[in-house]
Enzyme design. Structure first.
Site, PDB file in Angstrom:
ATOM      1  N   GLN A  84     143.738 -89.135  63.135  1.00 18.65           N
ATOM      2  CA  GLN A  84     145.060 -87.479  64.007  1.00 18.65           C
ATOM      3  C   GLN A  84     145.508 -87.194  64.081  1.00 18.65           C
ATOM      4  O   GLN A  84     146.326 -86.610  64.456  1.00 18.65           O
ATOM      5  CB  GLN A  84     143.239 -87.114  64.102  1.00 18.65           C
ATOM      6  CG  GLN A  84     141.913 -87.027  63.765  1.00 18.65           C
ATOM      7  CD  GLN A  84     142.178 -86.076  62.041  1.00 18.65           C
ATOM      8  OE1 GLN A  84     142.794 -85.268  62.110  1.00 18.65           O
ATOM      9  NE2 GLN A  84     141.683 -86.349  60.719  1.00 18.65           N
ATOM     10  N   LYS A 127     146.151 -88.119  55.199  1.00 14.76           N
ATOM     11  CA  LYS A 127     146.125 -87.419  56.730  1.00 14.76           C
ATOM     12  C   LYS A 127     147.845 -86.928  57.024  1.00 14.76           C
ATOM     13  O   LYS A 127     147.882 -86.517  57.670  1.00 14.76           O
ATOM     14  CB  LYS A 127     146.052 -88.128  57.736  1.00 14.76           C
ATOM     15  CG  LYS A 127     143.950 -88.227  57.205  1.00 14.76           C
ATOM     16  CD  LYS A 127     143.063 -88.066  58.084  1.00 14.76           C
ATOM     17  CE  LYS A 127     141.746 -88.991  57.918  1.00 14.76           C
ATOM     18  NZ  LYS A 127     141.086 -87.114  57.779  1.00 14.76           N
ATOM     19  N   ASP A 139     142.202 -95.400  67.448  1.00 12.87           N
ATOM     20  CA  ASP A 139     142.404 -95.108  65.848  1.00 12.87           C
ATOM     21  C   ASP A 139     143.389 -93.426  65.835  1.00 12.87           C
ATOM     22  O   ASP A 139     142.898 -92.741  66.153  1.00 12.87           O
ATOM     23  CB  ASP A 139     140.771 -94.337  65.523  1.00 12.87           C
ATOM     24  CG  ASP A 139     141.046 -93.744  64.632  1.00 12.87           C
ATOM     25  OD1 ASP A 139     141.991 -92.913  63.911  1.00 12.87           O
ATOM     26  OD2 ASP A 139     139.405 -93.144  64.363  1.00 12.87           O
ATOM     27  N   CYS A 174     131.946 -86.719  60.125  1.00 20.81           N
ATOM     28  CA  CYS A 174     131.756 -87.449  59.939  1.00 20.81           C
ATOM     29  C   CYS A 174     131.889 -88.216  61.633  1.00 20.81           C
ATOM     30  O   CYS A 174     132.379 -88.960  62.218  1.00 20.81           O
ATOM     31  CB  CYS A 174     132.810 -88.320  59.746  1.00 20.81           C
ATOM     32  SG  CYS A 174     132.537 -88.804  58.062  1.00 20.81           S
ATOM     33  N   HIS A 187     135.222 -90.648  64.689  1.00 19.51           N
ATOM     34  CA  HIS A 187     134.695 -90.646  64.311  1.00 19.51           C
ATOM     35  C   HIS A 187     133.629 -92.428  63.826  1.00 19.51           C
ATOM     36  O   HIS A 187     133.744 -92.916  64.433  1.00 19.51           O
ATOM     37  CB  HIS A 187     136.009 -91.153  62.990  1.00 19.51           C
ATOM     38  CG  HIS A 187     136.093 -90.513  61.499  1.00 19.51           C
ATOM     39  ND1 HIS A 187     135.436 -91.714  60.972  1.00 19.51           N
ATOM     40  CD2 HIS A 187     136.035 -89.634  60.958  1.00 19.51           C
ATOM     41  CE1 HIS A 187     135.160 -90.838  59.105  1.00 19.51           C
ATOM     42  NE2 HIS A 187     135.723 -89.798  59.840  1.00 19.51           N
TER      43      HIS A 187
END
Length: 417
Positions: free
Chosen positions: A214, A237, A211, A375, A134
């Site tokens: 997700q 999220k 990261d 993104c 991202h």
């Protein structure tokens, strides 16, 4: 709707999607005269009543600023706020709440890390990222590299959408200082082998930044088992409110890093001669925090803890399996990203149709998906497309909703054939 319930040994449902859907009031509405089919969970997941009620209760019964109030409401707010931090600590299996920093989201968390690690970088040093990142895990590193003379080095992905592990091993070298890698791709759904990557990085004394935005809606990460140096995610999220996120960092590294912002709360003592910083985690939390949002995130994690995670993951896998089976029913449809290990995310294109047109036409049928570059422009460039349509599923989606998506795609394809 199709039942996705999973039964226990006594033949009693322990994961009943219809019961779970009643916990999410937004899902019961109609859009454009059709029952809402919400398949944009990768962008932002919906919120259960438990989250809405917790935030409402905070504002109705305990709202006050935290830590400094010498009164009952201040004590209540502080207890709820710090209780949420402990809930996050347990969720990540962090060693201490000192390692849990509140941020506005994954993006701010990675910016905080990048700025904090900048003093460690010298000209010619390398920051390893993947082409599936991202923008939030690319641009902050580019900005820091420009300031320090370091270099951002991308690791390629395979046509199937998996990280090229041979390329990773070649690029992980003597000048590598930081590995910044996504746990799960927001476009491809690919689950990266982060434990293995971290292990290889640590063997070369490379700092690791994960990261997890997700990943956390689908998996419960264990930062001690991963042994990552930093892990970041966003509340919204994870079925929690917007405007708040989490940065986990090893305490020893956080102690060394300079503050990210200045102001109230992050100080120990201020004078015009010298200002000293507060202890962790408050050194990185300048100003009045997002108190209700922290409470809401804690409630979201508590809600998820009340579900059978294994059954939830199995239900999500079933949704993706059904979607994969139906791809062949839409002429000209091509899935972007067919990794062997994926979360329930499907990015796709249909020959002769622009992704934004697909999204608009699906919306007219009550189906919400995401379209565009997500993104992730470097990844779009890799696949030679301007963007994709993306359906991202959550445990509250049903097999019937998957069928409705593909029936709608078939209808759209016939209109433009």
């Amino acid at each position: 709707m199709t039942d996705l319930s999973v039964a226990n040994s006594a033949n009693q449902p322990v994961f009943d999607v219809q019961t779970i859907r009643r916990d999410f009031p937004i899902l019961s509405q109609q859009v454009n005269g059709k029952p809402l089919v919400y398949l944009d969970n990768g962008a932002s997941a919906q919120k259960p009543l438990a989250v809405l009620d917790a935030m409402d209760r905070y504002y109705r019964e305990m709202h006050s600023n935290v830590h400094r109030g010498a009164h009952t409401l201040g004590d209540r707010a502080t207890t709820a706020f710090e209780g949420a931090r402990e809930t996050v600590r347990q969720f990540l299996n962090a060693h201490s709440t000192r390692e849990i920093i509140w941020t506005r989201g994954t993006t701010e968390a990675i910016n905080l890390i990048a700025n904090g690690l900048a003093p460690r970088l010298n000209p010619g040093d390398e920051i390893l990222v993947s082409r599936m990142e991202h923008h939030a895990n690319i641009v902050p590193w580019q900005m820091v590299a420009e300031r320090t003379g370091a270099k951002v080095v991308p690791v390629d992905v395979t046509p199937e959408g998996e990280l090229d592990l041979d390329a990773f091993e070649r690029l992980l070298g003597d000048r590598t200082r930081i590995l910044a890698i996504t746990h799960v791709s927001n476009v491809l759904g690919t689950v990266n082998p982060v434990a293995n990557l971290i292990q290889q990085a640590k063997a070369r004394n490379v700092l690791t930044v994960v990261d997890g935005a997700q990943a956390v809606p689908h998996y419960k990460p264990d930062v001690q088992a991963l042994d990552c140096d930093f892990y970041a995610f966003s509340s919204h999220k994870l079925f929690g409110p917007t405007g708040i996120g989490v940065l986990y960092g090893k305490a020893s590294l956080l102690e060394e890093m300079p503050p990210y912002q200045g102001g109230g709360e992050m100080i120990e003592r201020v004078s015009f001669e010298k200002t000293t910083w507060n202890t962790l985690p408050y050194k990185f939390e300048a100003g009045t925090p997002a108190i209700a949002e922290a409470v809401g995130l804690g409630a979201a994690i508590d809600y998820l803890n009340g579900l059978d995670r294994a059954k939830m993951e199995a239900a999500e896998s079933t949704l993706l399996e059904r979607a994969n089976q139906l791809v062949a029913t839409v002429p000209g449809m091509e899935v972007i990203g067919t990794a062997r290990k994926k979360v329930p995310v499907m990015s796709f294109k249909i020959a002769g149709l622009h992704p934004s047109d697909i999204g608009t036409l699906l919306d007219q049928q009550g189906i919400a998906i995401r379209t565009g570059h997500h993104c992730a422009m470097p990844l779009m460039d890799f696949y030679g497309v301007p963007g994709t349509a993306r359906a991202s599923f959550a445990f509250y989606n049903t097999l019937e909703e998957v069928d409705q998506l593909f029936a709608a795609l078939q209808k759209i394809q016939r209109l433009f054939a």
